[in-house]
Design a protein around this motif. Structure first.
Motif, PDB file in Angstrom:
ATOM      1  N   ARG A 118      -6.530  -5.671  -5.635  1.00 64.15           N
ATOM      2  CA  ARG A 118      -7.590  -4.976  -4.768  1.00 64.15           C
ATOM      3  C   ARG A 118      -6.949  -3.815  -3.824  1.00 64.15           C
ATOM      4  NH1 ARG A 118     -10.285 -10.160  -2.051  1.00 64.15           N
ATOM      5  NH2 ARG A 118      -8.131 -10.967  -2.935  1.00 64.15           N
ATOM      6  N   LEU A 119      -5.816  -4.179  -3.650  1.00 63.96           N
ATOM      7  CA  LEU A 119      -5.098  -2.585  -2.876  1.00 63.96           C
ATOM      8  C   LEU A 119      -4.936  -1.605  -3.767  1.00 63.96           C
ATOM      9  CD1 LEU A 119      -2.380  -4.563  -0.671  1.00 63.96           C
ATOM     10  CD2 LEU A 119      -4.281  -3.664   0.061  1.00 63.96           C
ATOM     11  N   TRP A 120      -4.510  -1.823  -5.020  1.00 65.49           N
ATOM     12  CA  TRP A 120      -4.407  -0.771  -5.984  1.00 65.49           C
ATOM     13  C   TRP A 120      -5.740  -0.306  -6.185  1.00 65.49           C
ATOM     14  CZ3 TRP A 120      -0.784   1.613  -9.179  1.00 65.49           C
ATOM     15  CH2 TRP A 120       0.353   1.186  -8.895  1.00 65.49           C
ATOM     16  N   GLU A 121      -6.758  -0.933  -6.317  1.00 68.59           N
ATOM     17  CA  GLU A 121      -8.090  -0.519  -6.673  1.00 68.59           C
ATOM     18  C   GLU A 121      -8.663   0.224  -5.359  1.00 68.59           C
ATOM     19  OE1 GLU A 121     -10.307  -3.782  -7.865  1.00 68.59           O
ATOM     20  OE2 GLU A 121      -9.650  -3.780  -9.936  1.00 68.59           O
ATOM     21  N   ARG A 122      -8.435  -0.116  -4.042  1.00 69.71           N
ATOM     22  CA  ARG A 122      -8.768   0.597  -2.772  1.00 69.71           C
ATOM     23  C   ARG A 122      -8.193   2.075  -2.874  1.00 69.71           C
ATOM     24  NH1 ARG A 122      -7.774  -3.391   1.396  1.00 69.71           N
ATOM     25  NH2 ARG A 122      -9.024  -5.235   0.765  1.00 69.71           N
ATOM     26  N   ARG A 123      -6.976   2.065  -3.374  1.00 71.24           N
ATOM     27  CA  ARG A 123      -6.241   3.256  -3.302  1.00 71.24           C
ATOM     28  C   ARG A 123      -6.559   4.157  -4.482  1.00 71.24           C
ATOM     29  NH1 ARG A 123      -1.303   4.264  -0.539  1.00 71.24           N
ATOM     30  NH2 ARG A 123      -0.882   6.445  -0.708  1.00 71.24           N
ATOM     31  N   ILE A 145       0.844  -1.150  -0.025  1.00 65.50           N
ATOM     32  CA  ILE A 145       0.049  -0.067   0.005  1.00 65.50           C
ATOM     33  C   ILE A 145       0.908   1.406  -0.111  1.00 65.50           C
ATOM     34  CG2 ILE A 145      -0.518   0.129   2.379  1.00 65.50           C
ATOM     35  CD1 ILE A 145      -3.158   0.569   0.056  1.00 65.50           C
ATOM     36  N   PRO A 167      -9.731   4.196  -6.887  1.00 62.80           N
ATOM     37  CA  PRO A 167     -10.957   3.561  -7.158  1.00 62.80           C
ATOM     38  C   PRO A 167     -11.219   3.834  -8.722  1.00 62.80           C
ATOM     39  CG  PRO A 167     -11.168   5.284  -5.247  1.00 62.80           C
ATOM     40  CD  PRO A 167      -9.800   5.103  -5.726  1.00 62.80           C
ATOM     41  N   ALA A 186     -10.898   0.516 -10.494  1.00 59.78           N
ATOM     42  CA  ALA A 186     -11.960  -0.372 -10.304  1.00 59.78           C
ATOM     43  C   ALA A 186     -13.162  -0.149 -11.108  1.00 59.78           C
ATOM     44  CB  ALA A 186     -12.350  -0.581  -8.699  1.00 59.78           C
TER      45      ALA A 186
END
Length: 109
Positions: free
Chosen positions: A97-102, A15, A104, A107
């Protein structure tokens, strides 16, 4: 003698390596990229950004092993967003998923 200590998670520090914005990714949108041996120690060290397969290999390698400065320097935000669906199939889901959370906007693609 065998150690009973658990190995650190591959996700440790991921992250922190993700830039806070796609706009910060200033990698080239064409031409060739030569990675230092510390990143591409096994296999090719030079990638043609114009060749989608080579670019996907480059980006997957950087998402997996690159530090934030490497990612900012070698990854192009527009191309990353364009290639994201394929990258998600080629990279560990836990990392994407970590990339998409950071970021959005990845995603939503």
């Amino acid at each position: 003698m065998t150690s009973t200590e658990a190995l650190p998670s591959r996700l440790l520090g991921v992250i922190d390596r993700i830039p806070p914005s796609l706009g910060l990714l200033s990698g080239p949108d064409q031409g060739r990229v030569s990675l230092p041996v510390r990143l591409a120690w096994s296999g090719p060290t030079e990638f043609d950004v114009n060749d989608r397969r080579q670019r996907l290999t480059l980006y997957c390698l950087l998402l997996d092993c690159g530090q934030r400065d490497d990612i900012v320097r070698y990854v192009n935000g527009t191309l990353l967003r364009q290639d994201w669906p394929r990258i998600c199939r080629l990279t560990a889901r836990r990392i994407t998923r970590l990339w998409e959370r950071r970021l959005p906007e990845l995603a939503a693609h």
